[in-house]
Design a protein around this motif. Sequence first.
Motif, PDB file in Angstrom:
ATOM      1  N   THR A  47      24.254 -29.322 -14.238  1.00 33.48           N
ATOM      2  CA  THR A  47      25.429 -30.172 -14.124  1.00 33.48           C
ATOM      3  C   THR A  47      26.591 -29.443 -13.455  1.00 33.48           C
ATOM      4  O   THR A  47      27.657 -30.047 -13.238  1.00 33.48           O
ATOM      5  CB  THR A  47      25.884 -30.674 -15.504  1.00 33.48           C
ATOM      6  N   ASP A  48      26.391 -28.177 -13.117  1.00 31.62           N
ATOM      7  CA  ASP A  48      27.436 -27.343 -12.521  1.00 31.62           C
ATOM      8  C   ASP A  48      27.045 -27.019 -11.080  1.00 31.62           C
ATOM      9  O   ASP A  48      26.092 -26.269 -10.835  1.00 31.62           O
ATOM     10  CB  ASP A  48      27.594 -26.065 -13.341  1.00 31.62           C
ATOM     11  N   ALA A  49      27.765 -27.576 -10.113  1.00 28.06           N
ATOM     12  CA  ALA A  49      27.442 -27.359  -8.702  1.00 28.06           C
ATOM     13  C   ALA A  49      27.494 -25.877  -8.335  1.00 28.06           C
ATOM     14  O   ALA A  49      26.684 -25.400  -7.530  1.00 28.06           O
ATOM     15  CB  ALA A  49      28.400 -28.159  -7.814  1.00 28.06           C
ATOM     16  N   ALA A  50      28.412 -25.132  -8.938  1.00 28.47           N
ATOM     17  CA  ALA A  50      28.525 -23.702  -8.631  1.00 28.47           C
ATOM     18  C   ALA A  50      27.273 -22.951  -9.058  1.00 28.47           C
ATOM     19  O   ALA A  50      26.833 -22.016  -8.387  1.00 28.47           O
ATOM     20  CB  ALA A  50      29.758 -23.113  -9.320  1.00 28.47           C
ATOM     21  N   SER A  51      26.676 -23.350 -10.186  1.00 31.52           N
ATOM     22  CA  SER A  51      25.453 -22.715 -10.656  1.00 31.52           C
ATOM     23  C   SER A  51      24.296 -22.988  -9.700  1.00 31.52           C
ATOM     24  O   SER A  51      23.464 -22.113  -9.429  1.00 31.52           O
ATOM     25  CB  SER A  51      25.107 -23.216 -12.060  1.00 31.52           C
ATOM     26  N   ILE A  52      24.240 -24.191  -9.162  1.00 30.02           N
ATOM     27  CA  ILE A  52      23.201 -24.530  -8.186  1.00 30.02           C
ATOM     28  C   ILE A  52      23.390 -23.727  -6.901  1.00 30.02           C
ATOM     29  O   ILE A  52      22.417 -23.229  -6.317  1.00 30.02           O
ATOM     30  CB  ILE A  52      23.214 -26.040  -7.910  1.00 30.02           C
ATOM     31  N   LEU A  53      24.616 -23.579  -6.466  1.00 30.27           N
ATOM     32  CA  LEU A  53      24.885 -22.759  -5.280  1.00 30.27           C
ATOM     33  C   LEU A  53      24.486 -21.304  -5.522  1.00 30.27           C
ATOM     34  O   LEU A  53      24.006 -20.618  -4.613  1.00 30.27           O
ATOM     35  CB  LEU A  53      26.360 -22.854  -4.891  1.00 30.27           C
ATOM     36  N   ASP A  54      24.674 -20.838  -6.742  1.00 30.07           N
ATOM     37  CA  ASP A  54      24.276 -19.477  -7.089  1.00 30.07           C
ATOM     38  C   ASP A  54      22.755 -19.322  -7.035  1.00 30.07           C
ATOM     39  O   ASP A  54      22.243 -18.293  -6.599  1.00 30.07           O
ATOM     40  CB  ASP A  54      24.797 -19.140  -8.489  1.00 30.07           C
ATOM     41  N   LEU A  55      22.042 -20.355  -7.479  1.00 30.93           N
ATOM     42  CA  LEU A  55      20.579 -20.342  -7.370  1.00 30.93           C
ATOM     43  C   LEU A  55      20.153 -20.251  -5.906  1.00 30.93           C
ATOM     44  O   LEU A  55      19.272 -19.456  -5.552  1.00 30.93           O
ATOM     45  CB  LEU A  55      20.007 -21.612  -8.008  1.00 30.93           C
ATOM     46  N   ALA A  56      20.781 -21.048  -5.054  1.00 32.96           N
ATOM     47  CA  ALA A  56      20.454 -21.014  -3.624  1.00 32.96           C
ATOM     48  C   ALA A  56      20.774 -19.654  -3.017  1.00 32.96           C
ATOM     49  O   ALA A  56      20.021 -19.147  -2.160  1.00 32.96           O
ATOM     50  CB  ALA A  56      21.215 -22.119  -2.890  1.00 32.96           C
ATOM     51  N   ALA A  57      21.872 -19.042  -3.460  1.00 37.03           N
ATOM     52  CA  ALA A  57      22.241 -17.720  -2.943  1.00 37.03           C
ATOM     53  C   ALA A  57      21.206 -16.668  -3.328  1.00 37.03           C
ATOM     54  O   ALA A  57      20.872 -15.774  -2.531  1.00 37.03           O
ATOM     55  CB  ALA A  57      23.619 -17.325  -3.467  1.00 37.03           C
ATOM     56  N   LEU A  58      20.661 -16.773  -4.552  1.00 38.26           N
ATOM     57  CA  LEU A  58      19.620 -15.840  -4.987  1.00 38.26           C
ATOM     58  C   LEU A  58      18.373 -15.987  -4.118  1.00 38.26           C
ATOM     59  O   LEU A  58      17.791 -14.986  -3.681  1.00 38.26           O
ATOM     60  CB  LEU A  58      19.269 -16.105  -6.449  1.00 38.26           C
ATOM     61  N   VAL A  59      17.980 -17.226  -3.866  1.00 34.63           N
ATOM     62  CA  VAL A  59      16.798 -17.474  -3.038  1.00 34.63           C
ATOM     63  C   VAL A  59      17.023 -16.941  -1.623  1.00 34.63           C
ATOM     64  O   VAL A  59      16.132 -16.305  -1.027  1.00 34.63           O
ATOM     65  CB  VAL A  59      16.473 -18.982  -3.015  1.00 34.63           C
ATOM     66  N   LYS A  60      18.206 -17.179  -1.080  1.00 31.72           N
ATOM     67  CA  LYS A  60      18.510 -16.689   0.272  1.00 31.72           C
ATOM     68  C   LYS A  60      18.458 -15.169   0.329  1.00 31.72           C
ATOM     69  O   LYS A  60      17.897 -14.579   1.274  1.00 31.72           O
ATOM     70  CB  LYS A  60      19.895 -17.180   0.704  1.00 31.72           C
ATOM     71  N   GLN A  61      19.033 -14.519  -0.681  1.00 32.42           N
ATOM     72  CA  GLN A  61      19.071 -13.056  -0.704  1.00 32.42           C
ATOM     73  C   GLN A  61      17.676 -12.449  -0.755  1.00 32.42           C
ATOM     74  O   GLN A  61      17.383 -11.474  -0.061  1.00 32.42           O
ATOM     75  CB  GLN A  61      19.889 -12.585  -1.906  1.00 32.42           C
ATOM     76  N   ARG A  62      16.793 -13.026  -1.563  1.00 35.07           N
ATOM     77  CA  ARG A  62      15.473 -12.438  -1.769  1.00 35.07           C
ATOM     78  C   ARG A  62      14.419 -12.927  -0.778  1.00 35.07           C
ATOM     79  O   ARG A  62      13.532 -12.177  -0.385  1.00 35.07           O
ATOM     80  CB  ARG A  62      15.007 -12.725  -3.201  1.00 35.07           C
ATOM     81  N   TRP A  63      14.488 -14.188  -0.378  1.00 36.62           N
ATOM     82  CA  TRP A  63      13.432 -14.768   0.453  1.00 36.62           C
ATOM     83  C   TRP A  63      13.901 -15.263   1.814  1.00 36.62           C
ATOM     84  O   TRP A  63      13.071 -15.520   2.683  1.00 36.62           O
ATOM     85  CB  TRP A  63      12.781 -15.953  -0.268  1.00 36.62           C
ATOM     86  N   GLY A  64      15.190 -15.438   1.986  1.00 36.65           N
ATOM     87  CA  GLY A  64      15.676 -16.081   3.203  1.00 36.65           C
ATOM     88  C   GLY A  64      15.670 -17.590   3.021  1.00 36.65           C
ATOM     89  O   GLY A  64      16.684 -18.258   3.208  1.00 36.65           O
ATOM     90  N   ALA A  65      14.534 -18.119   2.631  1.00 35.76           N
ATOM     91  CA  ALA A  65      14.380 -19.551   2.348  1.00 35.76           C
ATOM     92  C   ALA A  65      13.106 -19.740   1.541  1.00 35.76           C
ATOM     93  O   ALA A  65      12.184 -18.919   1.622  1.00 35.76           O
ATOM     94  CB  ALA A  65      14.314 -20.358   3.642  1.00 35.76           C
TER      95      ALA A  65
END
Length: 262
Positions: free
Chosen positions: A64-82
């Motif tokens: 329910t927190d958009a910032a938390s979802i953005l943080d999840l995407a940032a983790l994926v980008k950092q480790r996998w790119g996509a």
Amino acid sequence: MEFKGQSVVVTGAAGVFGRWIAAHFAREGAVLCLSDRRADQLQAVVAELKLDPETTLTHATELTDAASILDLAALVKQRWGAPDIVVNNAGLYPKYGLLDIDVADWDRIFGVNLRAPFLISREMAKLMIAEGRQGSIVNISSGAARQMRNGSVAYCTSKTALERLSKGLALELAPHRIRVNVVEPGFAPGSEVSTLSDDYVERMKKRIPLGRTSGPEDAPAAIAYLCSDKASFVTGAVLSVDGGNSIGTYESGELGKTPGTA
């Protein structure tokens, strides 16, 4: 090892269906990002499935927190790119009558069941596009999208909207070769937060045309198919994996009777 080397994000990974989905992709060689609001349960899933903690990502996501979802995407980008695959599995199924539900509960149901899949799909699709990744997104819906249930109108409405959203995403992401599909799993004992009695499970089983509840491979196998090369020409589809429950229900023992007999 159909998905060897591919990266898969699964939300609601600490729940029954989430664990089944994660287990299926892990057996097929994928590396996983497990998302759930219960961080301790995510570590339990890693241990239970014997996943490599060095390559498995976990994220305590508040959907329910958009910032938390953005943080999840940032983790994926950092480790996998996509990611290669995203499975929006998390969902809420509370029981509220329309005359009793308050605005906060309504907003939370739609926040988890509709807004979160939209935000996650959008952010992960952006990563796929930036990396030139021809990915796959599967949103987990329900037969409730087709038929209203007394006391669960908010849930039903959110799932109907999710299926329409999925078709819209499929349309707009098609030029990027990102496919978006929907799976409607069938009834599984323990799939709800509340404990289900044996009597309730038996009564539900009798109403399912194929005569059994959903098992650990039913929905995950369908999800894997939609994410595989076998389904490379499938997008915007809704696949019911529910033993026929979405086409109608009956009580066992009613078949074969002559009309008009007791």
